[in-house]
Design a protein around this motif. Structure first.
Motif, PDB file in Angstrom:
ATOM      1  N   ILE A   1       0.588  -1.262  -0.265  1.00 17.88           N
ATOM      2  CA  ILE A   1       0.358  -0.062   0.281  1.00 17.88           C
ATOM      3  C   ILE A   1       0.896   1.590   0.354  1.00 17.88           C
ATOM      4  O   ILE A   1       2.271   1.395   1.010  1.00 17.88           O
ATOM      5  CB  ILE A   1      -0.950  -0.136   1.150  1.00 17.88           C
ATOM      6  N   ASP A   2      -0.161   2.466  -0.430  1.00 15.33           N
ATOM      7  CA  ASP A   2       0.700   3.635  -0.351  1.00 15.33           C
ATOM      8  C   ASP A   2       0.027   4.138   0.885  1.00 15.33           C
ATOM      9  O   ASP A   2      -0.756   4.944  -0.046  1.00 15.33           O
ATOM     10  CB  ASP A   2       0.842   4.387  -1.888  1.00 15.33           C
ATOM     11  N   VAL A   3       0.797   5.037   1.589  1.00 17.59           N
ATOM     12  CA  VAL A   3      -0.107   5.822   3.006  1.00 17.59           C
ATOM     13  C   VAL A   3       0.427   7.481   2.352  1.00 17.59           C
ATOM     14  O   VAL A   3       2.332   6.946   2.559  1.00 17.59           O
ATOM     15  CB  VAL A   3       0.663   5.393   4.423  1.00 17.59           C
ATOM     16  N   ASN A   4      -0.158   7.862   2.521  1.00 16.14           N
ATOM     17  CA  ASN A   4       0.132   9.636   2.268  1.00 16.14           C
ATOM     18  C   ASN A   4       0.304  10.118   4.181  1.00 16.14           C
ATOM     19  O   ASN A   4      -0.390   9.673   4.711  1.00 16.14           O
ATOM     20  CB  ASN A   4      -0.759  10.255   1.943  1.00 16.14           C
ATOM     21  N   PRO A   5       1.538  10.146   4.231  1.00 15.27           N
ATOM     22  CA  PRO A   5       2.483  10.568   4.968  1.00 15.27           C
ATOM     23  C   PRO A   5       1.563  11.639   6.360  1.00 15.27           C
ATOM     24  O   PRO A   5       2.032  11.720   7.515  1.00 15.27           O
ATOM     25  CB  PRO A   5       3.441  10.562   5.769  1.00 15.27           C
TER      26      PRO A   5
END
Length: 140
Positions: free
Chosen positions: A66-70
């Motif tokens: 997954i790609d998590v926007n921090p």
């Protein structure tokens, strides 16, 4: 004189695959849940994304990418089911890149729901319901 409170931090992901949002159900409480969880004491002064990665690995399995926007999308109050502790939800936007969810024994149900038609009242309650409704109002 009032005293300062101590609050736990839980990081929750609004994990999307296009218009679909992953929702879970907590096995112990039977309440709706989102991927993520409470930060451990030794993770507080570390990069907070490490805590998110640990929780995702525990709850969704090692094979999901997954790609998590921090950058958090919002902060909300919550009360943790286990022990009824006051807690702060830090909510993040995340996108499924690849892989299949492998649920841990923390959750007994999962579904990818359409954000345009999903009614969170059937699964979520209390502060988590408020948080999911807030998300849907902003992003659906």
């Amino acid at each position: 004189m009032s005293k300062h409170g101590f609050f736990q931090i839980t990081q929750k992901l609004f994990l999307r695959d296009g218009n679909l949002l992953l929702v879970l159900r907590d096995q112990k409480s039977g309440h709706g849940d989102l991927p993520g969880g409470r930060m451990n004491e030794d993770e507080f002064f570390d990069e907070w994304t490490n805590s998110i990665s640990r929780e995702i690995n525990e709850e969704l399995g090692p094979n999901i990418k997954i790609d998590v926007n921090p950058v958090p999308i919002f902060v909300h109050k919550h009360r943790v089911n286990d022990g009824n502790h006051p807690c702060i939800i830090i909510a993040y936007d995340a996108k499924l890149i690849d892989g299949k969810v492998e649920l841990s024994d923390e959750h007994d149900f999962m579904e990818w729901v359409d954000i345009k038609t999903f009614d969170p009242k059937k699964l979520f309650s209390e502060y988590m319901l408020d948080a999911v409704q807030l998300y849907l109002n902003q992003y659906a």
